[in-house]
Design a protein around this motif. Structure first.
Motif, short mmCIF file in Angstrom:
data_model
loop_
_atom_site.label_atom_id
_atom_site.label_comp_id
_atom_site.label_asym_id
_atom_site.label_seq_id
_atom_site.Cartn_x
_atom_site.Cartn_y
_atom_site.Cartn_z
N ARG A 115 0.86 -1.23 -0.03
CA ARG A 115 -0.10 0.09 -0.02
C ARG A 115 0.76 1.16 -0.12
O ARG A 115 0.71 2.29 -0.60
N ALA A 116 2.00 1.13 0.87
CA ALA A 116 2.90 2.36 0.65
C ALA A 116 3.43 2.77 -0.47
O ALA A 116 3.42 3.96 -0.94
N VAL A 117 3.69 1.69 -1.30
CA VAL A 117 4.51 1.93 -2.62
C VAL A 117 3.36 2.26 -3.69
O VAL A 117 3.79 3.26 -4.45
N VAL A 118 2.27 1.69 -3.66
CA VAL A 118 1.15 1.94 -4.48
C VAL A 118 0.61 3.28 -4.32
O VAL A 118 0.34 4.07 -5.43
N MET A 119 0.72 3.80 -3.07
CA MET A 119 -0.23 5.02 -2.93
C MET A 119 0.91 6.38 -2.55
O MET A 119 0.35 7.30 -2.10
N ALA A 120 2.10 6.00 -2.84
CA ALA A 120 2.92 7.26 -2.49
C ALA A 120 3.21 8.21 -3.18
O ALA A 120 3.91 9.17 -2.86
#
Length: 618
Positions: free
Chosen positions: A336-341
Motif C-alpha cells: 500500500r505504501a508503494v502503490v499510494m506514495a
C-alpha cells in the motif's frame, strides 16, 4: 474577412493540435504501462508554450477544463449512496481519515523544514496526500484486487481522499493572505460563511424536492437531448451556485451527485455526463501539462528532486505506520505504501486554487505541479522494483490437510464453481469422492459448507500419485485455467494411461488440446448451458418443444463434426457453406493455435448462414 478567416484557422489549428496530441500520446503511454493521465500531461507539455508553442496562454484552457474536474466530482457523488457510505464507514472514516491526517501532518512538517510558510507547507503537503485515483484503480484492476479485502481498503482510502478535496478547497479560501483578511471585517467573513451555508442548504432542499420531479417530467417527454441538457444543467448550475456563494464549484457538483445517488435517474445522468467528463478531464490534464514551466523546473531541478524523494518517502512511511497500527500485515502495508506514495490529479486543482487566492505564486505552483507529475511517473517503476524485491506469497497451510494417500473412487482436481456442480450428482449417488485444490481460501470456504477438500497442485505428478489418481476409477479436471487443465491431462495420461480422464475445457482450442493430450471426455464449460439458453429462447418465441430439441441436437452434432475435422488437422472452407455445399472441395489447412478461435468462429458463422440460404436442387 481575411483576418477573421485567419483567426478561425488559427483556432482550428489549436483544436486539431489538442486532439492530435491526446490521440497520439495516450495510447503510447498506456501501452508503456504509465496510464492515460501521464499521456495527457506529456501531450500538454509538447504542444504548450514550453514545447511546440501551439498555445501561449494555457490558463484560459485550464479555466474551461476545470469543468472536467467538476463533472468528475459529480460522478463521484453519484457513487456515494448513503447505504454504501455506511457500509464502508469504518474503512473510509477510520482508515482513510487516519492515513490522510497522518500524512498531511508529516508532509506539512517536511514543507516547513524546507523553508515554506505554514499555509504554503500545508497546501503543498495536503495536495501530495491526495493519491492518484486513476493510477491506483488501474493497478488494482490489472492485478484483479479491486474486489479483494486489501483492494477494498485501498478503494476506501481513495474514497476519503476524493471526499477530502471538497473541504480542502473550502479551506484554501480561508487561508488567503493577510491582505485579504485586513480588507474584510469579521462581520464580512461571518456573512460570507452564512451565505455559503445557506447555499448548501438550498442546494440540498432543491436536490431533495425538485430534481427528481424535474427529471420525471423530462423523461415523460422522451426527448433524449433534453435529458442530456438537464444533466449538464444540474452539474453546472450547482457548481455555479457554490461559486457565486464563495465556495468551490467542486463542492456544488459533488453535493448534487450525492443528492441524486439514489435517484431512479442516476444511471441515465451518469451516462449523459460521462462523455463530457472524459473529454474535459483529459483537456484538464493537458492544460496542466501546458502550464508546466520547464524553465523553472530546469533551474530548480535539485529542489524539485529533493521534494519528490522526501515527499514520497515520508508519505510511504506514514501509510505503512497507519496500516501496521490498524492491524494490517507487513506485506500489505509495504504494498500500500508503494502503490499510494505518489501525488494525484486533485493536487493540480488544489494548487490552482491556492495560486488563484495568492497562497502560492506561479513559480511555486509550477514546482509543486512538477513534483506531483514526477511522483506519478515514478510509481509504475517503483511497483516493478517492489515486485522484484518482495518474495512471492507463500500460502499458509494451517488447518488445511495436504493430499496424501487418498482413496476416493473419483478424484476431482479443482473445486471452483464447475467442480462443485460436477461433484453433486456423484455425491448423491453415494460415490466416494476425493477433492484437491491449491487455493487455501477456497478450501477453507468449502469446509464451512461441509466439503472436505485437500490441498494439492494437480500439475505435479507426485501430488497426483499421493491423491490416488492411479487407484481412482476416473479423474475429473475441473480447473478454470486452460493451460493448467492441459498440463494436468498430459501428466495424468503419462503417469496413469489406463485411468479415465474427463476434463473441463475453456474454449474450442482448449478442447482440441485436451483431445490431443488423450482425455476420454471433454466439454466446453459454456457449450451446453448456451445451447439450453438458445433453446429456451426458441420456446419463448413459440416454437414447439420437440422441434427445439431437434434443433439443439442438430447444433450439437454439427459442432461435434466440426471439432472432429479440426482435431484431424483439416477444416471445411467456409465458402462451401455459403455456396450451399455445391461441390466445392474441402481445403486442407493446418490448424495452428493462434488461428483456432478465428477459424472456429468463421466456420460456425458460415454454417448458420448456409442453413438460412435455400439449398440447390440435386
Amino acid at each position: 474577412m481575411a483576418a477573421e478567416a485567419a483567426g478561425a484557422g488559427s483556432d482550428l489549428v489549436q483544436v486539431v493540435a489538442l486532439l492530435a496530441a491526446g490521440v497520439i500520446a495516450v495510447p503510447i503511454f498506456k501501452r508503456a504501462g504509465l496510464g492515460s493521465i501521464l499521456g495527457y500531461l506529456a501531450a500538454g507539455v509538447v504542444i504548450g508554450p514550453f514545447g511546440l508553442a501551439f498555445f501561449s496562454e494555457p490558463e484560459a484552457i485550464l479555466h474551461v477544463a476545470e469543468l472536467g474536474v467538476v463533472m468528475f466530482l459529480f460522478i463521484i457523488g453519484l457513487e456515494m449512496q448513503p447505504s454504501r457510505l455506511w457500509g464502508l464507514r469504518k474503512e473510509i472514516f477510520g482508515l482513510g481519515a487516519a492515513q490522510v491526517g497522518t500524512c498531511a501532518l508529516l508532509l506539512t512538517g517536511v514543507g516547513i523544514l524546507m523553508g515554506l510558510s505554514v499555509p504554503q507547507a500545508f497546501v503543498a503537503g495536503a495536495g501530495f496526500v491526495l493519491t492518484s485515483t486513476a493510477i491506483v484503480m488501474q493497478l488494482l484492476e490489472e492485478r484483479g484486487d479491486t474486489g479483494s479485502p486489501k483492494g477494498q481498503r485501498m478503494v476506501s482510502i481513495l474514497l476519503l481522499e476524493d471526499l477530502a478535496i471538497v473541504p480542502l478547497l473550502a479551506l484554501v479560501a480561508f487561508l488567503a493572505p493577510g491582505a485579504d483578511a485586513e480588507a474584510h471585517s469579521w462581520a464580512d467573513r461571518l456573512t460570507s460563511i452564512g451565505i455559503g451555508i445557506a447555499a448548501i442548504v438550498g442546494l440540498i432542499l432543491a436536490g431533495r424536492y425538485l430534481l427528481n420531479p424535474l427529471f420525471r417530467v423530462l423523461a415523460d417527454s422522451r426527448a433524449r437531448e433534453v435529458m442530456t441538457a438537464a444533466a449538464l444543467l444540474v452539474v453546472l448550475g450547482s457548481a455555479l451556485a457554490m461559486q457565486v456563494s464563495g465556495l468551490s464549484m467542486a463542492m456544488g457538483a459533488f453535493l448534487a451527485g450525492v443528492l441524486l445517488s439514489e435517484s431512479t435517474f442516476r444511471h441515465q445522468l451518469e451516462a449523459d455526463v460521462e462523455p463530457f467528463r472524459g473529454i474535459l478531464l483529459g483537456l484538464f490534464f493537458m492544460a496542466v501539462g501546458m502550464s508546466l514551466d520547464l524553465a523553472i523546473v530546469v533551474s530548480n531541478w535539485h529542489t524539485i528532486l529533493i521534494f519528490v524523494v522526501a515527499y514520497m518517502l515520508v508519505k510511504g512511511v506514514g501509510i505503512y505506520l497507519v496500516a501496521r497500527m490498524l492491524g494490517t500485515s507487513r506485506r500489505e502495508g509495504v504494498t500500500r505504501a508503494v502503490v499510494m506514495a505518489q501525488g494525484g490529479e486533485f493536487a493540480f486543482v488544489l494548487y490552482s486554487s491556492a495560486a488563484a487566492v495568492g497562497i502560492i505564486n506561479g513559480a511555486t505552483n509550477a514546482m509543486l505541479t512538477a513534483i506531483i507529475i514526477i511522483s506519478m511517473v515514478l510509481t509504475p517503476l517503483a511497483i516493478i522494483v517492489l515486485r522484484r524485491l518482495m518474495p512471492p506469497v507463500e500460502q499458509s497451510l494451517d488447518g488445511v490437510d495436504v493430499a496424501e494417500e487418498l482413496n476416493g473412487s473419483i478424484l476431482i482436481i479443482g473445486f471452483g464453481r464447475f467442480g462443485q456442480i460436477a461433484s453433486q450428482p456423484l455425491l448423491l449417488r453415494g460415490i466416494d469422492v476425493s477433492i484437491i485444490d491449491n487455493d487455501v481460501e477456497m478450501i477453507e470456504a468449502a469446509a464451512n459448507f461441509g466439503f472436505k477438500v485437500y490441498y494439492g497442485d494437480g500439475t505435479r505428478p507426485d501430488i497426483l500419485h499421493a491423491a490416488g489418481a492411479g487407484r481412482a476409477r476416473a479423474v475429473l479436471i475441473c480447473v478454470d485455467k486452460a493451460e493448467t487443465a492441459v498440463r494436468i491431462a498430459e501428466n495424468l495420461k503419462d503417469e496413469f494411461p489406463l485411468t479415465p480422464v474427463l476434463a473441463r475445457a475453456y474454449d474450442r482450442g482448449t478442447a482440441i488440446d485436451l483431445i490431443h493430450a488423450g482425455v476420454d471426455y471433454q466439454i466446453r464449460e459454456t457449450f451446453e448451458s448456451a445451447l439450453l439458453f438458445g433453446g429456451a429462447t426458441l420456446e419463448k418465441l413459440g416454437e414447439d418443444p420437440d422441434t427445439v430439441a431437434e434443433v439443439i441436437q442438430d447444433v450439437r452434432e454439427r459442432d461435434a463434426a466440426r471439432l472432429e475435422m479440426q482435431f484431424s488437422g483439416t477444416i471445411q472452407d467456409g465458402r462451401a457453406y455459403l455456396q450451399g455445399n455445391t461441390g466445392a472441395a474441402p481445403v486442407p489447412t493446418p490448424l495452428t493455435a493462434p488461428r483456432r478461435a478465428a477459424q472456429a468462429l468463421n466456420e460456425e458463422a458460415a454454417d448458420v448462414i448456409a442453413r438460412q440460404k435455400p439449398q440447390p436442387a440435386n
